[in-house]
Scaffold this motif. Structure first.
Motif, PDB file in Angstrom:
ATOM      1  N   MET A 117      31.693  55.775  18.023  1.00  0.00           N
ATOM      2  CA  MET A 117      33.154  55.846  18.078  1.00  0.00           C
ATOM      3  C   MET A 117      33.643  54.938  19.208  1.00  0.00           C
ATOM      4  O   MET A 117      33.172  55.029  20.333  1.00  0.00           O
ATOM      5  CB  MET A 117      33.552  57.302  18.344  1.00  0.00           C
ATOM      6  N   PRO A 118      34.608  54.063  18.942  1.00  0.00           N
ATOM      7  CA  PRO A 118      35.126  53.185  19.988  1.00  0.00           C
ATOM      8  C   PRO A 118      35.793  54.013  21.090  1.00  0.00           C
ATOM      9  O   PRO A 118      36.466  54.988  20.804  1.00  0.00           O
ATOM     10  CB  PRO A 118      36.155  52.307  19.264  1.00  0.00           C
ATOM     11  N   GLN A 119      35.572  53.613  22.294  1.00  0.00           N
ATOM     12  CA  GLN A 119      36.121  54.329  23.440  1.00  0.00           C
ATOM     13  C   GLN A 119      36.737  53.333  24.409  1.00  0.00           C
ATOM     14  O   GLN A 119      36.312  52.188  24.480  1.00  0.00           O
ATOM     15  CB  GLN A 119      35.005  55.082  24.171  1.00  0.00           C
ATOM     16  N   ILE A 120      37.717  53.810  25.166  1.00  0.00           N
ATOM     17  CA  ILE A 120      38.242  53.020  26.274  1.00  0.00           C
ATOM     18  C   ILE A 120      37.361  53.342  27.474  1.00  0.00           C
ATOM     19  O   ILE A 120      37.237  54.509  27.859  1.00  0.00           O
ATOM     20  CB  ILE A 120      39.715  53.367  26.557  1.00  0.00           C
ATOM     21  N   GLU A 121      36.744  52.335  28.024  1.00  0.00           N
ATOM     22  CA  GLU A 121      35.848  52.524  29.165  1.00  0.00           C
ATOM     23  C   GLU A 121      36.649  52.522  30.462  1.00  0.00           C
ATOM     24  O   GLU A 121      37.644  51.813  30.589  1.00  0.00           O
ATOM     25  CB  GLU A 121      34.792  51.408  29.197  1.00  0.00           C
ATOM     26  N   ARG A 122      36.189  53.279  31.414  1.00  0.00           N
ATOM     27  CA  ARG A 122      36.859  53.380  32.713  1.00  0.00           C
ATOM     28  C   ARG A 122      37.084  52.007  33.346  1.00  0.00           C
ATOM     29  O   ARG A 122      38.168  51.713  33.840  1.00  0.00           O
ATOM     30  CB  ARG A 122      36.008  54.285  33.629  1.00  0.00           C
ATOM     31  N   ASP A 123      36.075  51.154  33.300  1.00  0.00           N
ATOM     32  CA  ASP A 123      36.163  49.850  33.963  1.00  0.00           C
ATOM     33  C   ASP A 123      37.146  48.891  33.286  1.00  0.00           C
ATOM     34  O   ASP A 123      37.497  47.871  33.864  1.00  0.00           O
ATOM     35  CB  ASP A 123      34.784  49.199  34.042  1.00  0.00           C
ATOM     36  N   SER A 124      37.575  49.217  32.061  1.00  0.00           N
ATOM     37  CA  SER A 124      38.503  48.326  31.358  1.00  0.00           C
ATOM     38  C   SER A 124      39.969  48.628  31.681  1.00  0.00           C
ATOM     39  O   SER A 124      40.852  47.884  31.278  1.00  0.00           O
ATOM     40  CB  SER A 124      38.283  48.412  29.851  1.00  0.00           C
ATOM     41  N   LEU A 125      40.221  49.708  32.404  1.00  0.00           N
ATOM     42  CA  LEU A 125      41.591  50.075  32.747  1.00  0.00           C
ATOM     43  C   LEU A 125      42.086  49.266  33.941  1.00  0.00           C
ATOM     44  O   LEU A 125      41.313  48.917  34.830  1.00  0.00           O
ATOM     45  CB  LEU A 125      41.684  51.566  33.075  1.00  0.00           C
ATOM     46  N   MET A 126      43.377  49.001  33.955  1.00  0.00           N
ATOM     47  CA  MET A 126      43.988  48.323  35.091  1.00  0.00           C
ATOM     48  C   MET A 126      44.238  49.328  36.215  1.00  0.00           C
ATOM     49  O   MET A 126      44.523  50.500  35.942  1.00  0.00           O
ATOM     50  CB  MET A 126      45.333  47.712  34.686  1.00  0.00           C
ATOM     51  N   THR A 127      44.163  48.867  37.444  1.00  0.00           N
ATOM     52  CA  THR A 127      44.563  49.708  38.575  1.00  0.00           C
ATOM     53  C   THR A 127      46.071  49.941  38.464  1.00  0.00           C
ATOM     54  O   THR A 127      46.777  49.213  37.741  1.00  0.00           O
ATOM     55  CB  THR A 127      44.259  49.023  39.917  1.00  0.00           C
ATOM     56  N   LEU A 128      46.569  50.911  39.206  1.00  0.00           N
ATOM     57  CA  LEU A 128      48.015  51.167  39.190  1.00  0.00           C
ATOM     58  C   LEU A 128      48.794  49.922  39.619  1.00  0.00           C
ATOM     59  O   LEU A 128      49.835  49.603  39.035  1.00  0.00           O
ATOM     60  CB  LEU A 128      48.357  52.353  40.089  1.00  0.00           C
ATOM     61  N   GLU A 129      48.292  49.204  40.617  1.00  0.00           N
ATOM     62  CA  GLU A 129      48.983  48.009  41.102  1.00  0.00           C
ATOM     63  C   GLU A 129      48.980  46.906  40.040  1.00  0.00           C
ATOM     64  O   GLU A 129      50.004  46.270  39.783  1.00  0.00           O
ATOM     65  CB  GLU A 129      48.324  47.487  42.393  1.00  0.00           C
ATOM     66  N   ALA A 130      47.822  46.685  39.432  1.00  0.00           N
ATOM     67  CA  ALA A 130      47.729  45.648  38.399  1.00  0.00           C
ATOM     68  C   ALA A 130      48.597  46.013  37.200  1.00  0.00           C
ATOM     69  O   ALA A 130      49.265  45.154  36.622  1.00  0.00           O
ATOM     70  CB  ALA A 130      46.271  45.460  37.970  1.00  0.00           C
ATOM     71  N   TYR A 131      48.633  47.298  36.846  1.00  0.00           N
ATOM     72  CA  TYR A 131      49.447  47.729  35.710  1.00  0.00           C
ATOM     73  C   TYR A 131      50.933  47.557  36.011  1.00  0.00           C
ATOM     74  O   TYR A 131      51.709  47.149  35.131  1.00  0.00           O
ATOM     75  CB  TYR A 131      49.132  49.179  35.323  1.00  0.00           C
ATOM     76  N   ALA A 132      51.327  47.826  37.241  1.00  0.00           N
ATOM     77  CA  ALA A 132      52.732  47.642  37.616  1.00  0.00           C
ATOM     78  C   ALA A 132      53.156  46.189  37.400  1.00  0.00           C
ATOM     79  O   ALA A 132      54.257  45.927  36.913  1.00  0.00           O
ATOM     80  CB  ALA A 132      52.953  48.056  39.074  1.00  0.00           C
ATOM     81  N   ARG A 133      52.283  45.263  37.721  1.00  0.00           N
ATOM     82  CA  ARG A 133      52.595  43.835  37.528  1.00  0.00           C
ATOM     83  C   ARG A 133      52.613  43.459  36.032  1.00  0.00           C
ATOM     84  O   ARG A 133      53.420  42.656  35.597  1.00  0.00           O
ATOM     85  CB  ARG A 133      51.589  42.960  38.279  1.00  0.00           C
ATOM     86  N   ALA A 134      51.705  44.029  35.269  1.00  0.00           N
ATOM     87  CA  ALA A 134      51.538  43.631  33.859  1.00  0.00           C
ATOM     88  C   ALA A 134      52.359  44.486  32.892  1.00  0.00           C
ATOM     89  O   ALA A 134      52.467  44.147  31.714  1.00  0.00           O
ATOM     90  CB  ALA A 134      50.062  43.722  33.475  1.00  0.00           C
ATOM     91  N   ARG A 135      52.945  45.572  33.367  1.00  0.00           N
ATOM     92  CA  ARG A 135      53.529  46.585  32.490  1.00  0.00           C
ATOM     93  C   ARG A 135      54.582  46.033  31.531  1.00  0.00           C
ATOM     94  O   ARG A 135      54.571  46.338  30.345  1.00  0.00           O
ATOM     95  CB  ARG A 135      54.138  47.713  33.322  1.00  0.00           C
ATOM     96  N   SER A 136      55.488  45.265  32.006  1.00  0.00           N
ATOM     97  CA  SER A 136      56.583  44.772  31.156  1.00  0.00           C
ATOM     98  C   SER A 136      56.044  43.992  29.956  1.00  0.00           C
ATOM     99  O   SER A 136      56.425  44.256  28.809  1.00  0.00           O
ATOM    100  CB  SER A 136      57.530  43.908  31.981  1.00  0.00           C
ATOM    101  N   GLU A 137      55.150  43.057  30.193  1.00  0.00           N
ATOM    102  CA  GLU A 137      54.581  42.250  29.113  1.00  0.00           C
ATOM    103  C   GLU A 137      53.664  43.088  28.217  1.00  0.00           C
ATOM    104  O   GLU A 137      53.684  42.956  26.996  1.00  0.00           O
ATOM    105  CB  GLU A 137      53.812  41.050  29.691  1.00  0.00           C
ATOM    106  N   PHE A 138      52.881  43.974  28.819  1.00  0.00           N
ATOM    107  CA  PHE A 138      51.983  44.831  28.045  1.00  0.00           C
ATOM    108  C   PHE A 138      52.793  45.756  27.143  1.00  0.00           C
ATOM    109  O   PHE A 138      52.479  45.928  25.965  1.00  0.00           O
ATOM    110  CB  PHE A 138      51.080  45.632  29.001  1.00  0.00           C
ATOM    111  N   ARG A 139      53.871  46.332  27.687  1.00  0.00           N
ATOM    112  CA  ARG A 139      54.740  47.224  26.914  1.00  0.00           C
ATOM    113  C   ARG A 139      55.359  46.477  25.732  1.00  0.00           C
ATOM    114  O   ARG A 139      55.415  46.995  24.626  1.00  0.00           O
ATOM    115  CB  ARG A 139      55.826  47.792  27.834  1.00  0.00           C
TER     116      ARG A 139
END
Length: 194
Positions: free
Chosen positions: A1-23
């Motif tokens: 079963m495909p899983q999201i791995e822990r290491d593939s997640l963005m940190t909170l800081e990186a997600y804050a920067r990327a959030r608008s485009e990712f959303r």
């Protein structure tokens, strides 16, 4: 079963920067994964990207940065990713007026077990609902349910080949269907099949 791995997640800081485009990317992606079955039921068919977005949003909203908390979110959300032989969907029952919603949720008890998908030439496949926890009580059903539709190998092969897909609900107090779903939606869902 495909899983999201822990290491593939963005940190909170990186997600804050990327959030608008990712959303923006995720909202565009969801357009072909949402099916409105009649005026009050919407199914959002989940995949790795939609679940990844939910995990990143939960980490952001809850300000979760500790390892245990991140792993708990992954444990909660990873089961929503289809495994190559099924579809998984979040079902939302939507009524704007709170009083009407309360009444209708009482009338719609059991609706989560009456949602189906049908591959052209095959029998209907009814949802397996709410495997994580019970979302219905004596008075009413919940406004949100998590559904799984298990397909046979022949159904999966046929969908990938290009036959049509229909989706519906046949509850005594709510009957509606999309026959067939738009080609772009069928293609998006067929891509989930291994």
């Amino acid at each position: 079963m495909p899983q999201i791995e822990r290491d593939s997640l963005m940190t909170l800081e990186a997600y804050a920067r990327a959030r608008s485009e990712f959303r923006r990317k995720v909202l565009e992606h969801k357009k072909h994964r949402a099916v409105h079955v009649g005026p009050h039921v919407t199914l959002l068919f989940e995949d790795e990207l939609t679940v990844r977005y939910q995990v990143q949003e939960m980490l952001r909203i809850e300000k979760i940065f500790e390892e245990d908390g991140i792993l708990q979110e992954l444990e909660a959300y990873n089961p929503l990713i289809p495994d190559g032989r099924n579809f998984k969907a979040t079902m939302m029952i939507e009524y704007e007026d709170a009083a009407v919603r309360r009444t209708e949720l009482g009338r719609l008890k059991g609706i989560e077990d009456r949602v189906w998908v049908q591959v052209e030439g095959a029998p209907k496949v009814y949802a397996i609902a709410d495997e994580d926890l019970e979302r219905e009580n004596e008075e009413k059903t919940s406004a949100v349910h998590f559904l799984r539709f298990e397909l046979t190998e022949d159904m999966a092969r046929s969908l990938k080949y290009g036959v049509s897909l229909s989706i519906g609900v046949d509850h005594p107090n709510y009957t509606a269907a999309v026959e067939p779903v738009p080609a772009a939606t069928r293609a998006a869902l067929a891509a989930d099949l291994g």
